[in-house]
Design an enzyme around this catalytic site. Structure first.
Site, PDB file in Angstrom:
ATOM      1  N   ASN A  10       0.873  -1.178   0.000  1.00 47.08           N
ATOM      2  CA  ASN A  10       0.000   0.000   0.000  1.00 47.08           C
ATOM      3  C   ASN A  10       0.907   1.225   0.000  1.00 47.08           C
ATOM      4  O   ASN A  10       1.518   1.540   1.013  1.00 47.08           O
ATOM      5  CB  ASN A  10      -0.906  -0.040   1.238  1.00 47.08           C
ATOM      6  CG  ASN A  10      -1.708   1.242   1.392  1.00 47.08           C
ATOM      7  OD1 ASN A  10      -1.754   2.082   0.490  1.00 47.08           O
ATOM      8  ND2 ASN A  10      -2.349   1.399   2.544  1.00 47.08           N
ATOM      9  N   LYS A  12       0.141   4.263  -0.211  1.00 44.92           N
ATOM     10  CA  LYS A  12      -0.453   5.458   0.417  1.00 44.92           C
ATOM     11  C   LYS A  12      -0.220   6.679  -0.471  1.00 44.92           C
ATOM     12  O   LYS A  12      -0.248   6.560  -1.693  1.00 44.92           O
ATOM     13  CB  LYS A  12       0.087   5.635   1.847  1.00 44.92           C
ATOM     14  CG  LYS A  12      -0.084   4.345   2.661  1.00 44.92           C
ATOM     15  CD  LYS A  12       0.124   4.516   4.136  1.00 44.92           C
ATOM     16  CE  LYS A  12      -0.071   3.166   4.829  1.00 44.92           C
ATOM     17  NZ  LYS A  12      -0.008   3.264   6.292  1.00 44.92           N
ATOM     18  N   HIS A  99      -9.436   1.149   4.783  1.00 44.67           N
ATOM     19  CA  HIS A  99      -8.176   1.346   5.508  1.00 44.67           C
ATOM     20  C   HIS A  99      -8.415   2.275   6.701  1.00 44.67           C
ATOM     21  O   HIS A  99      -9.210   3.214   6.620  1.00 44.67           O
ATOM     22  CB  HIS A  99      -7.113   1.934   4.581  1.00 44.67           C
ATOM     23  CG  HIS A  99      -5.747   1.883   5.180  1.00 44.67           C
ATOM     24  ND1 HIS A  99      -5.313   2.807   6.105  1.00 44.67           N
ATOM     25  CD2 HIS A  99      -4.731   0.996   5.029  1.00 44.67           C
ATOM     26  CE1 HIS A  99      -4.084   2.496   6.484  1.00 44.67           C
ATOM     27  NE2 HIS A  99      -3.707   1.410   5.853  1.00 44.67           N
ATOM     28  N   GLU A 101      -6.822   4.652   7.828  1.00 44.13           N
ATOM     29  CA  GLU A 101      -6.603   6.080   7.532  1.00 44.13           C
ATOM     30  C   GLU A 101      -7.811   6.677   6.822  1.00 44.13           C
ATOM     31  O   GLU A 101      -8.148   7.849   7.028  1.00 44.13           O
ATOM     32  CB  GLU A 101      -5.306   6.236   6.706  1.00 44.13           C
ATOM     33  CG  GLU A 101      -4.074   5.961   7.571  1.00 44.13           C
ATOM     34  CD  GLU A 101      -2.875   5.421   6.830  1.00 44.13           C
ATOM     35  OE1 GLU A 101      -2.842   5.465   5.580  1.00 44.13           O
ATOM     36  OE2 GLU A 101      -1.947   4.922   7.503  1.00 44.13           O
ATOM     37  N   GLU A 171      -5.155  -4.984  10.453  1.00 48.89           N
ATOM     38  CA  GLU A 171      -4.151  -3.953  10.720  1.00 48.89           C
ATOM     39  C   GLU A 171      -4.499  -3.220  12.018  1.00 48.89           C
ATOM     40  O   GLU A 171      -5.356  -2.327  12.009  1.00 48.89           O
ATOM     41  CB  GLU A 171      -4.130  -2.927   9.572  1.00 48.89           C
ATOM     42  CG  GLU A 171      -3.816  -3.518   8.211  1.00 48.89           C
ATOM     43  CD  GLU A 171      -3.259  -2.467   7.260  1.00 48.89           C
ATOM     44  OE1 GLU A 171      -2.182  -2.706   6.715  1.00 48.89           O
ATOM     45  OE2 GLU A 171      -3.886  -1.409   7.088  1.00 48.89           O
ATOM     46  N   GLY A 177       2.738   2.214  10.966  1.00 51.74           N
ATOM     47  CA  GLY A 177       3.740   3.266  10.880  1.00 51.74           C
ATOM     48  C   GLY A 177       4.433   3.586  12.197  1.00 51.74           C
ATOM     49  O   GLY A 177       5.106   4.616  12.305  1.00 51.74           O
ATOM     50  N   SER A 217       3.555  -2.131  10.398  1.00 47.80           N
ATOM     51  CA  SER A 217       4.993  -2.207  10.661  1.00 47.80           C
ATOM     52  C   SER A 217       5.601  -3.547  10.253  1.00 47.80           C
ATOM     53  O   SER A 217       6.512  -4.051  10.928  1.00 47.80           O
ATOM     54  CB  SER A 217       5.300  -1.883  12.127  1.00 47.80           C
ATOM     55  OG  SER A 217       4.920  -0.542  12.423  1.00 47.80           O
TER      56      SER A 217
HETATM   57  P1  13P Z   1       3.182   0.391   7.708  1.00 47.18           P
HETATM   58  O1  13P Z   1       3.681  -0.886   7.085  1.00 47.18           O
HETATM   59  O2  13P Z   1       3.911   1.602   7.232  1.00 47.18           O
HETATM   60  O3  13P Z   1       3.057   0.279   9.187  1.00 47.18           O
HETATM   61  O4  13P Z   1       1.675   0.590   7.149  1.00 47.18           O
HETATM   62  C1  13P Z   1       0.788  -0.462   7.224  1.00 47.18           C
HETATM   63  C2  13P Z   1      -0.419  -0.122   6.443  1.00 47.18           C
HETATM   64  O5  13P Z   1      -1.185   0.760   6.807  1.00 47.18           O
HETATM   65  C3  13P Z   1      -0.666  -0.854   5.195  1.00 47.18           C
HETATM   66  O6  13P Z   1      -1.938  -0.625   4.716  1.00 47.18           O
END
Ligand code: 13P
Length: 255
Positions: A10, A12, A99, A101, A171, A177, A217
């Site tokens: 992903n 982002k 997601h 976010e 997740e 992150g 992560s």
């Molecule tokens: P990270 O791998 O940067 O923690 O992000 C995970 C994520 O949100 C994947 O959709």
């Protein structure tokens, strides 16, 4: 039948169209030997889908393409939104839906996640539905009940056949992150509970087929510990997916 592991990146809000094409070209030779064992998917931002799709097609890469969001309507007056058929037109196979976010910053709800999951299947793509608890939910020891509720809401009204093809990414919000992760066993417990929820709604064949990924992560250093767990079928990777070598070593760990 054994589930084929999936490692999806992903991206982002990173990478221009040109940068995305280069990243894709750099990933391919590092993962090309593993594609029969592991399904590799990249999910660029909307503006890079075309260039990445073109690289995948012209270079005949064995890589899936996913979008990071979609609207549930076929078309209409929805300024800024993207319809499922627009993603199909760019040869997308998958769409990330719900997601954390999107839930946190863009008003995504269990209800819109469900509408989007239906719309993605109706367009012959497959949703990667994201679920996961906040730190407050975890500290209240309500993780499994909370995640089960998110899963039930997301899959409402799907057919058993669709549920069998679904991808669900677990997740934990607090792991995204942050460099913090649950233990592999702890992540597996939640993934097993997600699978059981799919089984309770759609029956055992769907539970056996649905792929459940872990995300949050995931790095080359920890990926193989998660992949060793029986109910974790791969990973949804954020930061480490932006670097070809890191992403490829996570793919390699999933073999
Ligand atoms: P990270 O791998 O940067 O923690 O992000 C995970 C994520 O949100 C994947 O959709």
């Amino acid at each position: 039948m054994a589930r084929r592991p999936m490692v999806a990146g992903n991206w982002k809000m990173y990478k221009t169209a040109g940068e995305g094409a280069i990243l894709t070209q750099n990933i391919d030779p590092l993962v090309a030997d593993f594609w029969e064992d592991v399904e590799v998917v990249v999910c660029p931002p909307f503006t890079a889908l075309k260039s990445v799709s073109t690289v995948i097609e012209l270079d005949r890469l064995k890589m899936g393409l996913g979008a990071q969001d979609v609207h549930w309507e076929d078309e209409g007056a929805f300024t800024g939104a993207i319809a499922p058929r627009m993603l199909v037109d760019l040869r997308c196979d998958y769409v990330i839906v719900g997601h954390s976010e999107r839930r946190e910053y863009f008003g995504e709800t269990d209800e819109t996640v469900n509408k989007k999951a239906h719309a993605v299947f109706a367009a012959n793509m497959v949703p990667i539905v994201c679920v996961g608890e906040s730190l407050a939910v975890r500290e209240a020891e309500e993780t499994e009940a909370f995640v089960r509720g998110q899963v039930r809401a997301a899959v409402e009204g799907l057919s058993a056949e669709q549920a069998a093809r679904l991808v669900i990414a677990y997740e934990p919000v607090w792991a995204i992150g942050t460099g913090r992760t649950p233990t592999p066993e702890g992540a597996n417990d939640v993934c097993r509970s997600i699978r059981a929820t799919v089984g309770a709604v759609f029956g055992q064949p769907a539970a056996i087929s649905v792929r459940v990924l872990y995300g949050g992560s995931v790095k080359p250093e920890n990926a193989s510990m998660f992949f060793a767990e029986p109910d974790i079928d791969g990973a949804l990777v954020g930061g480490a997916a932006l670097d070809a070598a890191s992403f490829a070593s996570i793919v390699q760990a999933a073999r």
